[in-house]
Design a protein around this motif. Structure first.
Motif, PDB file in Angstrom:
ATOM      1  N   SER A 189       0.867  -1.185   0.000  1.00 16.00           N
ATOM      2  CA  SER A 189       0.000   0.000   0.000  1.00 16.00           C
ATOM      3  C   SER A 189       0.904   1.236   0.000  1.00 16.00           C
ATOM      4  O   SER A 189       2.091   1.153   0.369  1.00 16.00           O
ATOM      5  CB  SER A 189      -0.888  -0.001   1.239  1.00 16.00           C
ATOM      6  OG  SER A 189      -0.086   0.021   2.392  1.00 16.00           O
ATOM      7  N   TYR A 207       0.144  -0.893  -4.745  1.00 17.06           N
ATOM      8  CA  TYR A 207      -0.692  -1.841  -5.495  1.00 17.06           C
ATOM      9  C   TYR A 207      -1.951  -1.206  -6.071  1.00 17.06           C
ATOM     10  O   TYR A 207      -2.635  -1.810  -6.889  1.00 17.06           O
ATOM     11  CB  TYR A 207      -1.006  -3.111  -4.697  1.00 17.06           C
ATOM     12  CG  TYR A 207      -1.563  -2.974  -3.301  1.00 17.06           C
ATOM     13  CD1 TYR A 207      -2.813  -2.434  -3.047  1.00 17.06           C
ATOM     14  CD2 TYR A 207      -0.827  -3.452  -2.215  1.00 17.06           C
ATOM     15  CE1 TYR A 207      -3.318  -2.355  -1.749  1.00 17.06           C
ATOM     16  CE2 TYR A 207      -1.311  -3.372  -0.921  1.00 17.06           C
ATOM     17  CZ  TYR A 207      -2.568  -2.831  -0.689  1.00 17.06           C
ATOM     18  OH  TYR A 207      -3.053  -2.750   0.588  1.00 17.06           O
ATOM     19  N   ASN A 208      -2.272   0.013  -5.640  1.00 18.41           N
ATOM     20  CA  ASN A 208      -3.437   0.693  -6.221  1.00 18.41           C
ATOM     21  C   ASN A 208      -3.056   1.660  -7.344  1.00 18.41           C
ATOM     22  O   ASN A 208      -3.929   2.343  -7.884  1.00 18.41           O
ATOM     23  CB  ASN A 208      -4.194   1.470  -5.135  1.00 18.41           C
ATOM     24  CG  ASN A 208      -4.950   0.533  -4.222  1.00 18.41           C
ATOM     25  OD1 ASN A 208      -5.537  -0.446  -4.682  1.00 18.41           O
ATOM     26  ND2 ASN A 208      -4.914   0.796  -2.919  1.00 18.41           N
ATOM     27  N   SER A 209      -1.769   1.746  -7.683  1.00 19.75           N
ATOM     28  CA  SER A 209      -1.344   2.737  -8.677  1.00 19.75           C
ATOM     29  C   SER A 209      -1.311   2.131 -10.085  1.00 19.75           C
ATOM     30  O   SER A 209      -1.108   0.925 -10.256  1.00 19.75           O
ATOM     31  CB  SER A 209       0.056   3.263  -8.336  1.00 19.75           C
ATOM     32  OG  SER A 209       1.009   2.238  -8.566  1.00 19.75           O
ATOM     33  N   THR A 213      -0.383  -1.503 -11.811  1.00 18.91           N
ATOM     34  CA  THR A 213      -1.360  -2.284 -12.584  1.00 18.91           C
ATOM     35  C   THR A 213      -1.003  -2.307 -14.074  1.00 18.91           C
ATOM     36  O   THR A 213      -1.307  -3.265 -14.775  1.00 18.91           O
ATOM     37  CB  THR A 213      -2.792  -1.734 -12.387  1.00 18.91           C
ATOM     38  OG1 THR A 213      -2.778  -0.328 -12.655  1.00 18.91           O
ATOM     39  CG2 THR A 213      -3.291  -1.956 -10.977  1.00 18.91           C
TER      40      THR A 213
END
Ligand code: NAP
Length: 327
Positions: A189, A207-209, A213
């Motif tokens: 994160s 992992y959210n960027s 991805t």
């Protein structure tokens, strides 16, 4: 704390399966060591996935081995650091006063002020200069990490992607892979990116960027310590001759994955980590040389064991959560 000669000790007793409140601090008898056992005054233990998964239980099938209605293991705590206070007549490796750390090899008992373990258990003398709390944080994650890195044949110069680089296993995989000379990319994160960099990654990805991805890099080895993504999603991130190592595969997948291997080019690795003393000694020696710095997120006294379990179960701890049983 009473002396072990009083025969009584404080321990967090697992009174049944369920929420963290089933853990209750009670008086219990001090275990009696056999001729090949040592009695250890525990100064530190930890909350690892093995502890909370057994308590819950998760998966349900744990009940088939540990008791359908209640766990027959009363005192959890799969790791410890402490001091030998008594040794059985046939013990040759250790003596009173030795400061040891290690794993109880699924006997548990680290949440009690004293634990009795066979001298052949996965334990050894603590690294010089380490506190009990720091030493206990060198056990679970590092032993697991070493198993997976060795099975994945991680060597100098390889590129390694670690999904879940900020937990107990993840921080250890990062440090050991970097020590082996790999080029490490860690995924966590956003809040943990600095920690992941400090552990030795060349790149740290949120992992959210989109940077993660949409990352089209193909790595020699992908290590997933989280298990929230289907393992097939890692196929595009690994070279055809590379390896996907699934730390959080769970028992069922660990069994059937080898059957799928003929249909995929990258090597698929899932295993139940073994706990060998020789591996613990390897980790101890690296720590003593200043090459490993275990991460401790929080330390709870034994009385707050339920809070500690509740926190760890959320799945977002940074490195390790230690239980202090010191004076
Ligand atoms: N095969 C074996 O023998 C073996 C041995 C030991 C452990 N395990 C398994 O390995 C797993 C990890 O154990 P652990 O002790 O390292 O757990 P942990 O310390 O609780 O760490 C979990 C980590 O997962 C990260 N995470 C959560 N959601 C994520 C996501 N969507 N993407 C990427 N990272 C995410 C968290 O990072 P953020 O907080 O940054 O989100 C956290 O750092 C557990 O499932 C455990 O059962 C298997």
């Amino acid at each position: 704390m009473e002396n072990h000669n009083s025969g009584r000790m404080r321990a967090a007793v697992c009174t049944g399966y369920g929420d963290p409140e089933v853990l209750q601090v009670q008086e219990m008898p001090v275990p009696k060591p056999g001729p090949r056992d040592v009695l250890i005054r525990v100064h530190a233990s930890a909350v690892n996935s093995a502890d909370w998964r057994l308590r819950r239980p998760d998966p349900w099938g744990v009940r088939l081995f540990l008791g359908l209605r209640k766990p027959h293991i009363k005192i959890l705590g799969g790791v410890f650091a402490g001091e030998v206070v008594a040794a059985g007549a046939k013990v040759t490796r250790f003596r009173s006063g030795d400061r040891l750390f290690g794993s109880t090899l699924m006997r548990f008992g680290g949440y009690g002020e004293y634990v009795s373990l066979p001298e052949k258990a996965t334990m050894t003398t603590m690294p010089r200069g380490f506190s009990f709390n720091d030493a206990v944080a060198l056990t679970f994650g590092y032993l697991t990490a070493l198993n997976f890195l060795r099975r994945a044949n991680v060597t100098a110069g390889q590129s390694v992607l670690i999904v879940g680089a900020s937990g107990s296993v993840g921080t250890a995989v990062v440090e050991l892979a970097a020590h082996f000379g790999a080029h490490v990319t860690g995924v966590s994160s956003a809040a943990n990116l600095d920690l992941v960099r400090q552990q030795g990654t060349e790149r740290a990805l949120d992992y959210n960027s989109a940077e993660y991805t949409k990352d089209i890099t193909q790595y020699d080895v992908v290590v997933d310590t989280v298990g929230k993504t289907h393992w097939k999603n890692h196929l595009s991130r690994v070279k055809p001759a590379g390896t996907i190592a699934l730390v959080a595969a769970g028992a069922l997948k660990t069994l059937y994955l080898p059957l799928l291997q003929p249909f995929y080019k990258p090597r698929l690795v899932a295993l139940v980590a073994s706990e060998k003393r020789i591996d613990l000694e390897f980790i101890r020696d690296l720590a003593e040389q200043g090459k490993l710095r275990p991460v401790i997120d929080r330390t709870y006294p034994l009385e707050q064991i339920a809070e500690a379990h509740r926190y760890v179960e959320q799945g977002h701890k940074r490195g390790n959560v230690v239980i202090s049983l010191g004076r």
